[in-house]
Write a protein that holds these residues in place. Structure first.
Motif, mmCIF file in Angstrom:
data_model
loop_
_atom_site.group_PDB
_atom_site.id
_atom_site.type_symbol
_atom_site.label_atom_id
_atom_site.label_comp_id
_atom_site.label_asym_id
_atom_site.label_seq_id
_atom_site.Cartn_x
_atom_site.Cartn_y
_atom_site.Cartn_z
ATOM 1 N N GLN A 87 50.235 78.859 35.297
ATOM 2 C CA GLN A 87 51.467 79.636 35.144
ATOM 3 C C GLN A 87 51.869 79.613 33.677
ATOM 4 O O GLN A 87 51.840 78.560 33.030
ATOM 5 C CB GLN A 87 52.560 79.013 36.004
ATOM 6 C CG GLN A 87 53.898 79.720 35.933
ATOM 7 C CD GLN A 87 54.952 79.025 36.788
ATOM 8 O OE1 GLN A 87 54.993 77.804 36.867
ATOM 9 N NE2 GLN A 87 55.809 79.810 37.418
ATOM 10 N N GLN A 88 52.273 80.767 33.148
ATOM 11 C CA GLN A 88 52.769 80.831 31.778
ATOM 12 C C GLN A 88 54.050 80.000 31.689
ATOM 13 O O GLN A 88 54.988 80.225 32.446
ATOM 14 C CB GLN A 88 53.018 82.281 31.354
ATOM 15 C CG GLN A 88 53.571 82.438 29.960
ATOM 16 C CD GLN A 88 52.646 81.955 28.857
ATOM 17 O OE1 GLN A 88 51.427 82.072 28.964
ATOM 18 N NE2 GLN A 88 53.218 81.414 27.786
ATOM 19 N N TYR A 89 54.083 79.041 30.784
ATOM 20 C CA TYR A 89 55.168 78.054 30.756
ATOM 21 C C TYR A 89 56.543 78.633 30.454
ATOM 22 O O TYR A 89 57.548 78.158 30.960
ATOM 23 C CB TYR A 89 54.847 76.931 29.759
ATOM 24 C CG TYR A 89 55.180 77.258 28.320
ATOM 25 C CD1 TYR A 89 56.340 76.794 27.720
ATOM 26 C CD2 TYR A 89 54.332 78.062 27.563
ATOM 27 C CE1 TYR A 89 56.648 77.109 26.403
ATOM 28 C CE2 TYR A 89 54.621 78.376 26.250
ATOM 29 C CZ TYR A 89 55.781 77.905 25.682
ATOM 30 O OH TYR A 89 56.088 78.208 24.386
ATOM 31 N N ASP A 90 56.622 79.678 29.632
ATOM 32 C CA ASP A 90 57.937 80.161 29.208
ATOM 33 C C ASP A 90 58.458 81.349 30.009
ATOM 34 O O ASP A 90 59.659 81.589 30.043
ATOM 35 C CB ASP A 90 57.941 80.487 27.713
ATOM 36 C CG ASP A 90 56.839 81.442 27.293
ATOM 37 O OD1 ASP A 90 55.970 81.793 28.123
ATOM 38 O OD2 ASP A 90 56.837 81.843 26.115
ATOM 39 N N THR A 91 57.575 82.072 30.700
ATOM 40 C CA THR A 91 58.026 83.239 31.469
ATOM 41 C C THR A 91 57.937 83.033 32.972
ATOM 42 O O THR A 91 58.524 83.796 33.728
ATOM 43 C CB THR A 91 57.195 84.479 31.115
ATOM 44 O OG1 THR A 91 55.836 84.263 31.540
ATOM 45 C CG2 THR A 91 57.261 84.786 29.623
ATOM 46 N N GLY A 92 57.165 82.045 33.405
ATOM 47 C CA GLY A 92 56.962 81.816 34.837
ATOM 48 C C GLY A 92 55.900 82.714 35.442
ATOM 49 O O GLY A 92 55.627 82.637 36.638
ATOM 50 N N GLU A 93 55.284 83.561 34.643
ATOM 51 C CA GLU A 93 54.245 84.468 35.127
ATOM 52 C C GLU A 93 53.064 83.675 35.696
ATOM 53 O O GLU A 93 52.531 82.780 35.045
ATOM 54 C CB GLU A 93 53.787 85.315 33.935
ATOM 55 C CG GLU A 93 52.719 86.306 34.196
ATOM 56 C CD GLU A 93 52.329 87.036 32.912
ATOM 57 O OE1 GLU A 93 51.896 88.185 33.039
ATOM 58 O OE2 GLU A 93 52.458 86.471 31.799
ATOM 59 N N VAL A 94 52.676 83.995 36.939
ATOM 60 C CA VAL A 94 51.517 83.350 37.549
ATOM 61 C C VAL A 94 50.266 84.040 37.009
ATOM 62 O O VAL A 94 50.115 85.259 37.139
ATOM 63 C CB VAL A 94 51.567 83.425 39.084
ATOM 64 C CG1 VAL A 94 50.310 82.824 39.699
ATOM 65 C CG2 VAL A 94 52.802 82.702 39.605
ATOM 66 N N LEU A 95 49.387 83.269 36.408
ATOM 67 C CA LEU A 95 48.236 83.830 35.713
ATOM 68 C C LEU A 95 46.973 83.854 36.557
ATOM 69 O O LEU A 95 46.272 84.859 36.606
ATOM 70 C CB LEU A 95 47.975 83.045 34.426
ATOM 71 C CG LEU A 95 49.138 83.027 33.431
ATOM 72 C CD1 LEU A 95 48.874 82.019 32.321
ATOM 73 C CD2 LEU A 95 49.369 84.416 32.869
ATOM 74 N N MET A 96 46.643 82.741 37.182
ATOM 75 C CA MET A 96 45.384 82.645 37.912
ATOM 76 C C MET A 96 45.382 81.426 38.812
ATOM 77 O O MET A 96 46.263 80.575 38.712
ATOM 78 C CB MET A 96 44.194 82.575 36.957
ATOM 79 C CG MET A 96 44.242 81.376 36.016
ATOM 80 S SD MET A 96 42.748 81.145 35.047
ATOM 81 C CE MET A 96 41.682 80.324 36.227
ATOM 82 N N LEU A 97 44.394 81.367 39.670
ATOM 83 C CA LEU A 97 44.141 80.188 40.478
ATOM 84 C C LEU A 97 42.719 79.743 40.211
ATOM 85 O O LEU A 97 41.794 80.562 40.216
ATOM 86 C CB LEU A 97 44.308 80.501 41.969
ATOM 87 C CG LEU A 97 43.989 79.303 42.852
ATOM 88 C CD1 LEU A 97 45.153 78.963 43.750
ATOM 89 C CD2 LEU A 97 42.734 79.542 43.658
#
Length: 130
Positions: free
Chosen positions: A34-44
């Motif tokens: 997860q992108q630390y500053d936006t909360g965007e889930v990036l991958m698993l």
């Protein structure tokens, strides 16, 4: 006479942390990036004890590739590095959350995240007749 039990390989994580992990039958735990500053889930991705240990000690996300059967450090070949900001276990110990600062695309397709190309519609009719 009892059959001797083979020794359990010692985890590089140490006994306390290793005991908290609930792994799949093949020894893996899902790891959400997860992108630390936006909360965007990036991958698993998938981690075993060694991959998690490497992630915690190097500050770079290391995963186990189920298709290639080897460890890979995100960004080593693509340059799309995941710099680790924090690592947490969920309440059951069966999922790892890695907050990262993602450089470039997280997805192998070249997209920023693995979850923005195929958004499913909500409100589909039920198919079970209820």
């Amino acid at each position: 006479m009892s059959t001797p039990v083979p020794p359990v390989p010692q985890s590089p994580l140490g006994p306390a942390l290793a005991a908290r992990l609930k792994r799949t039958a093949d020894g893996l735990v899902p790891a959400i990036a997860q992108q630390y500053d936006t909360g965007e889930v990036l991958m698993l991705g998938w981690m075993d004890d060694e991959a998690l240990h490497r992630t915690l000690t190097t500050g770079r996300c290391t995963y186990w590739s189920r298709s290639r059967g080897e460890y890979w450090v995100k960004g080593d070949t693509s340059g799309h590095v995941q710099a680790v900001k924090s690592v947490a276990l969920d309440c059951d110990g069966d999922t790892i959350l890695v907050k990262v600062d993602q450089t470039g695309a997280a997805c192998h397709t070249g997209e920023r995240t693995c979850f923005d190309a195929d958004v499913l519609p909500l409100g589909l009719p039920r198919t079970d007749g209820k």
